[in-house]
Scaffold this motif. Structure first.
Motif, PDB file in Angstrom:
ATOM      1  N   ILE A 165     -25.901  58.497 -19.584  1.00  0.00           N
ATOM      2  CA  ILE A 165     -26.274  56.833 -19.713  1.00  0.00           C
ATOM      3  C   ILE A 165     -24.929  56.253 -18.729  1.00  0.00           C
ATOM      4  N   GLY A 166     -24.712  56.335 -18.022  1.00  0.00           N
ATOM      5  CA  GLY A 166     -23.952  55.038 -17.153  1.00  0.00           C
ATOM      6  C   GLY A 166     -23.029  54.591 -17.521  1.00  0.00           C
ATOM      7  N   ASP A 167     -22.664  52.921 -17.845  1.00  0.00           N
ATOM      8  CA  ASP A 167     -21.348  52.886 -18.375  1.00  0.00           C
ATOM      9  C   ASP A 167     -20.990  53.254 -19.560  1.00  0.00           C
ATOM     10  N   TYR A 168     -19.770  54.423 -19.426  1.00  0.00           N
ATOM     11  CA  TYR A 168     -19.800  55.071 -20.100  1.00  0.00           C
ATOM     12  C   TYR A 168     -18.759  54.416 -21.365  1.00  0.00           C
ATOM     13  N   GLU A 169     -17.947  53.292 -20.580  1.00  0.00           N
ATOM     14  CA  GLU A 169     -16.853  52.399 -21.674  1.00  0.00           C
ATOM     15  C   GLU A 169     -17.741  52.025 -22.612  1.00  0.00           C
ATOM     16  N   ARG A 170     -18.996  51.326 -22.983  1.00  0.00           N
ATOM     17  CA  ARG A 170     -19.733  50.608 -23.690  1.00  0.00           C
ATOM     18  C   ARG A 170     -19.960  52.136 -25.544  1.00  0.00           C
ATOM     19  N   TYR A 171     -19.669  53.094 -25.502  1.00  0.00           N
ATOM     20  CA  TYR A 171     -19.887  54.447 -26.096  1.00  0.00           C
ATOM     21  C   TYR A 171     -18.122  54.750 -26.320  1.00  0.00           C
ATOM     22  N   VAL A 172     -17.307  54.769 -25.523  1.00  0.00           N
ATOM     23  CA  VAL A 172     -15.878  55.911 -25.666  1.00  0.00           C
ATOM     24  C   VAL A 172     -15.457  54.791 -24.983  1.00  0.00           C
ATOM     25  N   GLU A 173     -14.006  54.332 -25.819  1.00  0.00           N
ATOM     26  CA  GLU A 173     -12.745  53.561 -26.005  1.00  0.00           C
ATOM     27  C   GLU A 173     -11.150  54.915 -24.515  1.00  0.00           C
ATOM     28  N   ARG A 174     -10.972  54.099 -23.825  1.00  0.00           N
ATOM     29  CA  ARG A 174      -9.407  55.597 -23.378  1.00  0.00           C
ATOM     30  C   ARG A 174      -8.800  54.007 -23.188  1.00  0.00           C
ATOM     31  N   GLU A 175      -7.340  55.231 -24.036  1.00  0.00           N
ATOM     32  CA  GLU A 175      -5.796  54.426 -24.211  1.00  0.00           C
ATOM     33  C   GLU A 175      -5.262  55.875 -23.789  1.00  0.00           C
ATOM     34  N   GLY A 176      -4.932  55.363 -21.983  1.00  0.00           N
ATOM     35  CA  GLY A 176      -3.762  56.265 -21.868  1.00  0.00           C
ATOM     36  C   GLY A 176      -4.764  57.549 -21.128  1.00  0.00           C
ATOM     37  N   ASP A 177      -4.424  58.529 -21.957  1.00  0.00           N
ATOM     38  CA  ASP A 177      -5.161  59.786 -21.500  1.00  0.00           C
ATOM     39  C   ASP A 177      -5.922  60.579 -22.356  1.00  0.00           C
ATOM     40  N   THR A 178      -6.424  59.766 -23.384  1.00  0.00           N
ATOM     41  CA  THR A 178      -7.294  59.782 -24.779  1.00  0.00           C
ATOM     42  C   THR A 178      -8.338  58.470 -24.484  1.00  0.00           C
ATOM     43  N   TYR A 179      -9.453  59.866 -25.143  1.00  0.00           N
ATOM     44  CA  TYR A 179     -10.658  58.981 -25.103  1.00  0.00           C
ATOM     45  C   TYR A 179     -11.575  58.835 -26.138  1.00  0.00           C
ATOM     46  N   ARG A 180     -12.315  57.684 -27.238  1.00  0.00           N
ATOM     47  CA  ARG A 180     -12.027  57.919 -28.501  1.00  0.00           C
ATOM     48  C   ARG A 180     -13.948  57.477 -28.476  1.00  0.00           C
ATOM     49  N   VAL A 181     -14.059  58.364 -28.509  1.00  0.00           N
ATOM     50  CA  VAL A 181     -15.804  57.937 -29.210  1.00  0.00           C
ATOM     51  C   VAL A 181     -15.624  56.454 -30.185  1.00  0.00           C
ATOM     52  N   SER A 182     -16.559  55.654 -30.344  1.00  0.00           N
ATOM     53  CA  SER A 182     -16.701  54.588 -30.791  1.00  0.00           C
ATOM     54  C   SER A 182     -17.444  54.806 -32.475  1.00  0.00           C
ATOM     55  N   ARG A 183     -16.654  53.194 -32.077  1.00  0.00           N
ATOM     56  CA  ARG A 183     -16.913  53.827 -34.277  1.00  0.00           C
ATOM     57  C   ARG A 183     -18.281  54.174 -34.925  1.00  0.00           C
ATOM     58  N   ALA A 184     -18.684  52.903 -34.082  1.00  0.00           N
ATOM     59  CA  ALA A 184     -20.010  52.756 -34.368  1.00  0.00           C
ATOM     60  C   ALA A 184     -21.121  54.156 -34.256  1.00  0.00           C
ATOM     61  N   LEU A 185     -20.792  54.913 -32.994  1.00  0.00           N
ATOM     62  CA  LEU A 185     -20.713  55.806 -33.170  1.00  0.00           C
ATOM     63  C   LEU A 185     -20.519  57.438 -34.121  1.00  0.00           C
ATOM     64  N   ARG A 186     -19.157  57.218 -34.283  1.00  0.00           N
ATOM     65  CA  ARG A 186     -18.711  58.383 -35.681  1.00  0.00           C
ATOM     66  C   ARG A 186     -18.931  57.838 -36.869  1.00  0.00           C
ATOM     67  N   ARG A 187     -19.783  56.342 -37.393  1.00  0.00           N
ATOM     68  CA  ARG A 187     -20.494  56.390 -37.912  1.00  0.00           C
ATOM     69  C   ARG A 187     -21.720  57.078 -38.572  1.00  0.00           C
ATOM     70  N   MET A 188     -22.279  57.400 -36.680  1.00  0.00           N
ATOM     71  CA  MET A 188     -24.190  58.051 -37.395  1.00  0.00           C
ATOM     72  C   MET A 188     -23.907  59.072 -37.824  1.00  0.00           C
ATOM     73  N   VAL A 189     -23.069  60.202 -37.546  1.00  0.00           N
ATOM     74  CA  VAL A 189     -22.146  61.132 -37.458  1.00  0.00           C
ATOM     75  C   VAL A 189     -21.858  62.347 -39.033  1.00  0.00           C
ATOM     76  N   ASP A 190     -22.392  62.760 -39.788  1.00  0.00           N
ATOM     77  CA  ASP A 190     -21.323  63.989 -41.013  1.00  0.00           C
ATOM     78  C   ASP A 190     -21.050  65.304 -40.355  1.00  0.00           C
ATOM     79  N   PHE A 191     -19.545  65.584 -40.063  1.00  0.00           N
ATOM     80  CA  PHE A 191     -19.546  66.520 -40.265  1.00  0.00           C
ATOM     81  C   PHE A 191     -18.855  67.094 -41.057  1.00  0.00           C
ATOM     82  N   ARG A 192     -19.798  68.609 -41.407  1.00  0.00           N
ATOM     83  CA  ARG A 192     -18.907  69.376 -42.562  1.00  0.00           C
ATOM     84  C   ARG A 192     -19.064  71.306 -41.867  1.00  0.00           C
ATOM     85  N   ARG A 193     -18.527  71.615 -43.046  1.00  0.00           N
ATOM     86  CA  ARG A 193     -18.158  73.388 -42.294  1.00  0.00           C
ATOM     87  C   ARG A 193     -19.055  73.647 -43.184  1.00  0.00           C
ATOM     88  N   HIS A 194     -19.935  74.971 -42.244  1.00  0.00           N
ATOM     89  CA  HIS A 194     -21.276  75.616 -42.785  1.00  0.00           C
ATOM     90  C   HIS A 194     -21.185  76.677 -42.054  1.00  0.00           C
TER      91      HIS A 194
END
Length: 269
Positions: A165-194
């Motif tokens: 996807i090329g410029d990943y910083e549109r979707y993944v934020e970096r803070e030190g050694d931690t990479y965090r998926v953007s809130r917009a993407l997290r809102r698209m996904v519902d995680f559950r046990r199955h």
């Protein structure tokens, strides 16, 4: 230490299944033995019987073994050609309306988030129409997936993983050694046990991804999982499995290949 398999091994597997609730009978013995032997070496257990006694008295070791047995090998955009082939699938599905996607055996969420990134990255995909459900059997890995945080020590090839996807910083934020998926993407996904083997699908989906699970499980479990995945697909829905995996012979009539080399199929049930 490599203990030879026999009755002790069989009794240990029976204990793990009956007392710890992990379906050992559905997995390949060689795979189970490799994972169990690693825990035995770590605890200096002299044989399967000694290790079973340890499990019976140590809840922490039970959890450590369950974590070891669960398959969690993953990355962003694993096999990039597959993701490119999914672009037109998402375009067609979202053009027709609301689209539900299931990332089965999703591990730490990178597959589900890859799909969300792809949807945002492609101008012909209506990302506002997509809802993604990510499922796994392990609660702890799902908590990690929900956070959407990945550390450099476990994701040191992040830029290479996100190259499709090329410029990943549109979707993944970096803070030190931690990479965090953007809130917009997290809102698209519902995680559950199955549990793919023992439970019905969590809903009916237009696209199901279940990649690189089948190489670890036996033929009976493979059919059970395919039945779950197949029944979770809407008529004409799409299924994607790992590139080294195959649809069991007795399930092939349920699907027609869309991209056979890339293991993308369409439901004909």
């Amino acid at each position: 230490m490599a203990a030879s398999r026999g009755r002790g091994f069989d009794r240990l597997l029976a204990y793990i299944e009956e007392s710890m609730g992990f379906a050992t009978s559905m997995y390949n013995d060689a795979y189970l033995d490799r994972r169990i032997s690693a825990r035995m070496r770590r605890n200096d257990a002299d044989g399967y019987h000694a290790y079973q006694r340890l499990l019976e008295s140590d809840d922490d070791e039970q959890q450590a073994l369950l974590d070891t047995l669960s398959v969690n090998v993953t990355s962003f955009f694993r096999n990039p050609d597959v993701w490119e082939a999914l672009r037109p699938v998402l375009r067609d599905l979202t053009a027709d309306g609301r689209t539900k996607v299931w990332s089965a055996a999703c591990s730490d969420g990178r597959e589900a988030y890859s799909l969300a990134m792809l949807a945002h990255d492609d101008p012909q995909v209506r990302e506002d129409r997509i809802r993604i459900v990510g499922t796994d059997i392990k609660r702890e890995i799902l908590r990690k997936a929900t956070r959407g945080e990945y550390h450099a020590s476990e994701t040191n090839d992040l830029a290479e993983q996100l190259a499709p996807i090329g410029d990943y910083e549109r979707y993944v934020e970096r803070e030190g050694d931690t990479y965090r998926v953007s809130r917009a993407l997290r809102r698209m996904v519902d995680f559950r046990r199955h549990d793919l083997i023992r439970e019905s699908p969590p809903a009916e989906f237009d696209l199901v991804l279940c990649r690189n699970l089948f190489i670890y499980i036996d033929s009976d479990a493979k059919r059970a999982v395919f039945e779950t995945l197949g029944s979770g697909l809407r008529p004409g829905g799409y299924l994607t499995i790992g590139m080294t995996e195959t649809v069991p012979a007795n399930c092939r009539s349920w699907f027609e290949p869309v991209e056979k080399r890339l293991r993308i199929y369409r439901s004909v049930r």
